[in-house]
Design a protein around this motif. Structure first.
Motif, PDB file in Angstrom:
ATOM      1  N   VAL A   4       0.849  -1.196   0.000  1.00 56.41           N
ATOM      2  CA  VAL A   4       0.000   0.000   0.000  1.00 56.41           C
ATOM      3  C   VAL A   4       0.879   1.238   0.000  1.00 56.41           C
ATOM      4  O   VAL A   4       1.909   1.280   0.688  1.00 56.41           O
ATOM      5  CB  VAL A   4      -0.935   0.040   1.232  1.00 56.41           C
ATOM      6  N   MET A   5       0.454   2.247  -0.744  1.00 56.31           N
ATOM      7  CA  MET A   5       1.163   3.535  -0.821  1.00 56.31           C
ATOM      8  C   MET A   5       0.161   4.655  -0.576  1.00 56.31           C
ATOM      9  O   MET A   5      -0.905   4.676  -1.202  1.00 56.31           O
ATOM     10  CB  MET A   5       1.753   3.683  -2.228  1.00 56.31           C
ATOM     11  N   VAL A   6       0.474   5.567   0.342  1.00 54.49           N
ATOM     12  CA  VAL A   6      -0.395   6.718   0.610  1.00 54.49           C
ATOM     13  C   VAL A   6       0.458   7.982   0.635  1.00 54.49           C
ATOM     14  O   VAL A   6       1.550   7.969   1.225  1.00 54.49           O
ATOM     15  CB  VAL A   6      -1.139   6.585   1.956  1.00 54.49           C
ATOM     16  N   VAL A   7      -0.019   9.052   0.001  1.00 54.49           N
ATOM     17  CA  VAL A   7       0.720  10.323   0.012  1.00 54.49           C
ATOM     18  C   VAL A   7      -0.229  11.482   0.334  1.00 54.49           C
ATOM     19  O   VAL A   7      -1.445  11.373   0.147  1.00 54.49           O
ATOM     20  CB  VAL A   7       1.419  10.605  -1.343  1.00 54.49           C
ATOM     21  N   HIS A   8       0.332  12.564   0.818  1.00 54.57           N
ATOM     22  CA  HIS A   8      -0.434  13.803   0.986  1.00 54.57           C
ATOM     23  C   HIS A   8       0.356  14.965   0.399  1.00 54.57           C
ATOM     24  O   HIS A   8       1.582  14.919   0.299  1.00 54.57           O
ATOM     25  CB  HIS A   8      -0.783  14.064   2.455  1.00 54.57           C
ATOM     26  N   GLY A   9      -0.376  15.994   0.025  1.00 52.45           N
ATOM     27  CA  GLY A   9       0.249  17.191  -0.531  1.00 52.45           C
ATOM     28  C   GLY A   9       0.013  18.418   0.321  1.00 52.45           C
ATOM     29  O   GLY A   9       0.114  19.550  -0.158  1.00 52.45           O
ATOM     30  N   SER A  35       4.628   1.875  -7.839  1.00 52.64           N
ATOM     31  CA  SER A  35       5.375   1.140  -8.866  1.00 52.64           C
ATOM     32  C   SER A  35       6.673   0.580  -8.295  1.00 52.64           C
ATOM     33  O   SER A  35       7.125  -0.497  -8.687  1.00 52.64           O
ATOM     34  CB  SER A  35       5.664   2.037 -10.072  1.00 52.64           C
ATOM     35  N   VAL A  36       7.271   1.304  -7.350  1.00 53.66           N
ATOM     36  CA  VAL A  36       8.466   0.796  -6.662  1.00 53.66           C
ATOM     37  C   VAL A  36       8.111  -0.468  -5.883  1.00 53.66           C
ATOM     38  O   VAL A  36       8.840  -1.471  -5.924  1.00 53.66           O
ATOM     39  CB  VAL A  36       9.050   1.868  -5.722  1.00 53.66           C
ATOM     40  N   LEU A  37       6.983  -0.442  -5.187  1.00 51.64           N
ATOM     41  CA  LEU A  37       6.551  -1.607  -4.417  1.00 51.64           C
ATOM     42  C   LEU A  37       6.240  -2.787  -5.332  1.00 51.64           C
ATOM     43  O   LEU A  37       6.566  -3.931  -5.020  1.00 51.64           O
ATOM     44  CB  LEU A  37       5.315  -1.251  -3.588  1.00 51.64           C
ATOM     45  N   GLN A  38       5.614  -2.515  -6.460  1.00 55.31           N
ATOM     46  CA  GLN A  38       5.276  -3.584  -7.399  1.00 55.31           C
ATOM     47  C   GLN A  38       6.518  -4.260  -7.968  1.00 55.31           C
ATOM     48  O   GLN A  38       6.486  -5.443  -8.315  1.00 55.31           O
ATOM     49  CB  GLN A  38       4.420  -3.034  -8.540  1.00 55.31           C
ATOM     50  N   ARG A  39       7.597  -3.488  -8.079  1.00 51.58           N
ATOM     51  CA  ARG A  39       8.846  -4.050  -8.598  1.00 51.58           C
ATOM     52  C   ARG A  39       9.640  -4.771  -7.511  1.00 51.58           C
ATOM     53  O   ARG A  39      10.769  -5.205  -7.738  1.00 51.58           O
ATOM     54  CB  ARG A  39       9.708  -2.947  -9.211  1.00 51.58           C
ATOM     55  N   GLY A  40       9.077  -4.883  -6.324  1.00 48.93           N
ATOM     56  CA  GLY A  40       9.748  -5.564  -5.224  1.00 48.93           C
ATOM     57  C   GLY A  40      10.573  -4.650  -4.350  1.00 48.93           C
ATOM     58  O   GLY A  40      11.322  -5.123  -3.484  1.00 48.93           O
ATOM     59  N   GLY A  41      10.452  -3.355  -4.563  1.00 45.96           N
ATOM     60  CA  GLY A  41      11.190  -2.389  -3.751  1.00 45.96           C
ATOM     61  C   GLY A  41      10.643  -2.323  -2.332  1.00 45.96           C
ATOM     62  O   GLY A  41       9.525  -2.750  -2.044  1.00 45.96           O
ATOM     63  N   VAL A 173       3.562   7.487   3.220  1.00 47.36           N
ATOM     64  CA  VAL A 173       3.726   6.293   4.048  1.00 47.36           C
ATOM     65  C   VAL A 173       3.489   5.085   3.160  1.00 47.36           C
ATOM     66  O   VAL A 173       2.756   5.164   2.162  1.00 47.36           O
ATOM     67  CB  VAL A 173       2.755   6.260   5.252  1.00 47.36           C
ATOM     68  N   ALA A 174       4.101   3.962   3.503  1.00 47.14           N
ATOM     69  CA  ALA A 174       3.947   2.760   2.688  1.00 47.14           C
ATOM     70  C   ALA A 174       4.163   1.519   3.526  1.00 47.14           C
ATOM     71  O   ALA A 174       4.840   1.545   4.555  1.00 47.14           O
ATOM     72  CB  ALA A 174       4.942   2.773   1.521  1.00 47.14           C
TER      73      ALA A 174
END
Length: 310
Positions: A4-9, A35-41, A173-174
């Motif tokens: 999961v990836m969450v961002v705020h501006g 996309s970083v998480l999907q690539r295994g990051g 946060v991720a």
């Protein structure tokens, strides 16, 4: 384990002419991190990538969209934290670094310290060969005009954070597929702030905190208020006591409002993949990507959804 990836501006009275660009910006950053998480990051890699995208977007008050202090100078703050080890790195009052979140990560990984400030942070950046840029290249022409127009009203800015021309922080946060969480927060501060003023964004437990045993939080809003209640850690304390992420965030923000009259917002994620985006200001641009798709919002109670393009 679902990533999961969450961002705020930033949580503030975002005007209508910035609303669409703010939402577009957080959606792009959330997808970049995911996309970083999907690539295994790792979660750490993902929050850095997402915040770098926000720092590169002049819509936001971080990196290339920084506001100016009372002397018309850029002073940037950032933090990053690894929930797996509690390792953290932060910088404050740096003036010639386009992506202070990456300098914060270098502090975490290449020094025995947590926080470097001002000249020391810049000397460290030089010592590791990090590229620097002239501070004035990080400032938009619109910011220069706003600073000139409002430079005589610094006191009012500090007393009325929610005014239309306040400007604020970005963060991410991720949680990754291994269940590791991380947070990152970055800001240019408040327009017309005193020279040397440091808000919450570079302070562990205030502007951000990450712990694999609980979750990760990135905060936004009036920095002095967030510092007084150590908002990020307060939210996680409520989660430790069994509250949901949304309830923990709302309770903590309400406490900040009642106790020190501060407004703000927070994003949070748990190691199990739950997430929340909560705020007490007029608006907060936020976006999240999980296994269901891309979520985003700007106004209270707004929770819109799009399918991710394959």
């Amino acid at each position: 384990m679902s990533a999961v990836m969450v961002v705020h501006g930033g949580a503030w009275a975002i005007p209508h002419d910035l609303a669409e660009a703010s939402v577009d910006g957080v959606k792009v950053a959330a997808c970049e991190g995911f996309s970083v998480l999907q690539r295994g990051g790792s979660a750490l890699d993902a929050v850095e990538a997402a915040v770098r995208a926000l720092e590169d977007n002049t819509v936001f008050d971080a990196g290339h969209g920084a506001v100016l202090n009372a002397d018309g100078e850029v002073e940037l703050d950032a933090i990053i934290m690894d929930g797996r080890t509690l390792a953290s790195g932060a910088v404050s009052s740096v003036n010639n670094i386009a992506n202070p979140v990456s300098l914060a990560r270098a502090v975490m990984e290449k020094t025995a310290h947590v926080l470097l400030t001002s000249r020391g942070a810049n000397l460290f950046a030089e010592s590791i060969g990090m590229a620097t840029v002239p501070g004035d290249t990080l400032v938009t022409e619109n910011e220069r005009k706003a600073w000139r127009k409002n430079k005589n009203f610094a006191t009012e800015v500090m007393e009325d954070f929610n005014c239309q021309w306040a400007h604020d922080t970005v963060g991410a946060v991720a949680v990754d597929s291994a269940g590791n969480v991380a947070c990152a927060t970055s800001t240019g501060g408040i327009r017309n702030k005193m020279v040397g003023r440091v808000g919450d964004s570079s302070i562990i437990g205030a502007g951000g905190y990450a712990d694999n045993l609980i979750g990760a939080v990135s905060c936004t809003g009036h920095g002095e208020s967030i510092l007084k209640v150590t908002l990020a850690r307060l939210i996680l304390s409520h989660i430790e006591q069994g509250k949901s992420l949304a309830d923990a965030s709302q309770l903590s923000l309400q406490y900040m409002g009642d106790r020190v009259r501060g407004a703000g917002g927070a994003i949070a994620v748990s190691p199990s993949g739950q997430w929340a985006a909560t705020f007490t200001t007029e608006r907060m641009a936020w976006s999240a990507v999980d296994h269901d798709g891309l979520w985003y919002g700007l106004d209270p109670n707004e929770r819109l959804k799009e399918q991710l393009s394959q």
